[in-house]
Design an enzyme around this catalytic site. Sequence first.
Site, PDB file in Angstrom:
ATOM      1  N   HIS A   1       0.844  -1.210   0.000  1.00  0.00           N
ATOM      2  CA  HIS A   1       0.000   0.000   0.000  1.00  0.00           C
ATOM      3  C   HIS A   1       0.877   1.258   0.000  1.00  0.00           C
ATOM      4  O   HIS A   1       0.600   2.215  -0.737  1.00  0.00           O
ATOM      5  CB  HIS A   1      -0.870   0.066   1.266  1.00  0.00           C
ATOM      6  CG  HIS A   1      -1.883  -1.030   1.409  1.00  0.00           C
ATOM      7  ND1 HIS A   1      -1.953  -1.845   2.509  1.00  0.00           N
ATOM      8  CD2 HIS A   1      -2.891  -1.426   0.591  1.00  0.00           C
ATOM      9  CE1 HIS A   1      -2.970  -2.692   2.376  1.00  0.00           C
ATOM     10  NE2 HIS A   1      -3.544  -2.464   1.213  1.00  0.00           N
TER      11      HIS A   1
ATOM     12  N   LYS B   1     -17.838  -6.809   7.180  1.00  0.00           N
ATOM     13  CA  LYS B   1     -16.605  -7.587   7.001  1.00  0.00           C
ATOM     14  C   LYS B   1     -15.811  -7.596   8.310  1.00  0.00           C
ATOM     15  O   LYS B   1     -15.560  -6.540   8.894  1.00  0.00           O
ATOM     16  CB  LYS B   1     -15.772  -6.955   5.875  1.00  0.00           C
ATOM     17  CG  LYS B   1     -14.659  -7.850   5.357  1.00  0.00           C
ATOM     18  CD  LYS B   1     -14.029  -7.225   4.114  1.00  0.00           C
ATOM     19  CE  LYS B   1     -12.610  -7.704   3.910  1.00  0.00           C
ATOM     20  NZ  LYS B   1     -11.937  -6.967   2.833  1.00  0.00           N
TER      21      LYS B   1
ATOM     22  N   ARG C   1      -1.616  -6.270  -8.487  1.00  0.00           N
ATOM     23  CA  ARG C   1      -0.479  -7.159  -8.200  1.00  0.00           C
ATOM     24  C   ARG C   1      -0.305  -8.199  -9.296  1.00  0.00           C
ATOM     25  O   ARG C   1       0.794  -8.549  -9.677  1.00  0.00           O
ATOM     26  CB  ARG C   1      -0.701  -7.887  -6.863  1.00  0.00           C
ATOM     27  CG  ARG C   1      -0.519  -6.995  -5.669  1.00  0.00           C
ATOM     28  CD  ARG C   1      -1.034  -7.634  -4.420  1.00  0.00           C
ATOM     29  NE  ARG C   1      -2.462  -7.870  -4.537  1.00  0.00           N
ATOM     30  CZ  ARG C   1      -3.275  -8.160  -3.528  1.00  0.00           C
ATOM     31  NH1 ARG C   1      -2.777  -8.276  -2.333  1.00  0.00           N
ATOM     32  NH2 ARG C   1      -4.555  -8.340  -3.711  1.00  0.00           N
TER      33      ARG C   1
ATOM     34  N   SER D   1      -2.626  -7.875   2.917  1.00  0.00           N
ATOM     35  CA  SER D   1      -2.887  -7.744   4.354  1.00  0.00           C
ATOM     36  C   SER D   1      -3.286  -9.100   4.944  1.00  0.00           C
ATOM     37  O   SER D   1      -2.872  -9.438   6.056  1.00  0.00           O
ATOM     38  CB  SER D   1      -4.013  -6.740   4.603  1.00  0.00           C
ATOM     39  OG  SER D   1      -3.648  -5.475   4.130  1.00  0.00           O
TER      40      SER D   1
END
Length: 159
Positions: free
Chosen positions: A19, A43, A92, A129
Site C-alpha cells: 500500500h 466484514k 499485483r 494484508s
Amino acid sequence: MNEKIAVCPGSFDPITFGHIDVVERSSKIFDKVIVAILQNTSKESLFTIDERVDLASEALKHIKNVEVKTFSGLLVDAMQEWNSRVAIKGLRAVSDFEYELQMAQMNNKIDGVETFFIATSPKNSFLSSSLVKEVARFNKPVHQLVSENVVKALKEKFS
Ligand code: PNS
C-alpha cells in the site's frame, strides 16, 4: 487553483509496504492523495477502524500531501464529498484484474469516477494484508512486509 485529488481506497487491515508504495507513487503525480479506509460493518477486520487509521497515518507520515480518511457506503459518494474524480488501485497480478475492472467500470457508470491502475512493484506482488495477518498470527517475522508500528501492533494483537 484546481487541485487534483486522488483517492486510494481499501480496507488497510493493516497497511502494508505494498500500500505504502502505491500511495508514495500516487503522491508524486497528484496534488493530494486521500487514503480512504472503508469502515465495513459486515466484514470482519482484525484492527478497528480507529486502529487502522492510526497505523496508516503513522506509516504514511513521511508523505506530506497525503491525508487518511474513513468512509462507509459507496466510494463514489465519499469521492464526491472530497472533490475527487480519480481512484487509484494497485494491481499485483492478473488475478486482481477481473474484480478491479468490474468495480472500476461500476464506479464509472454510477458516477463518472475514473480508476487509474498502478502496477505494484515486483517486490510487493505477493503481499496482501490477509497473508501478513496469517504469517504474524503464527509468530513469523513480518518486518519485511509492514512498517515498524504495524509490526508492533500485530505482535500485540496476537500475543
Ligand atoms: O482493500 P480492499 O478490501 O480490496 O478494498 C476494497 C474497497 C474498499 C476499495 C471496495 O470494497 C469499495 O470501494 N467498497 C465500497 C463500496 C463500493 O463503493 N463498491 C463499489 C461499487 S458497487
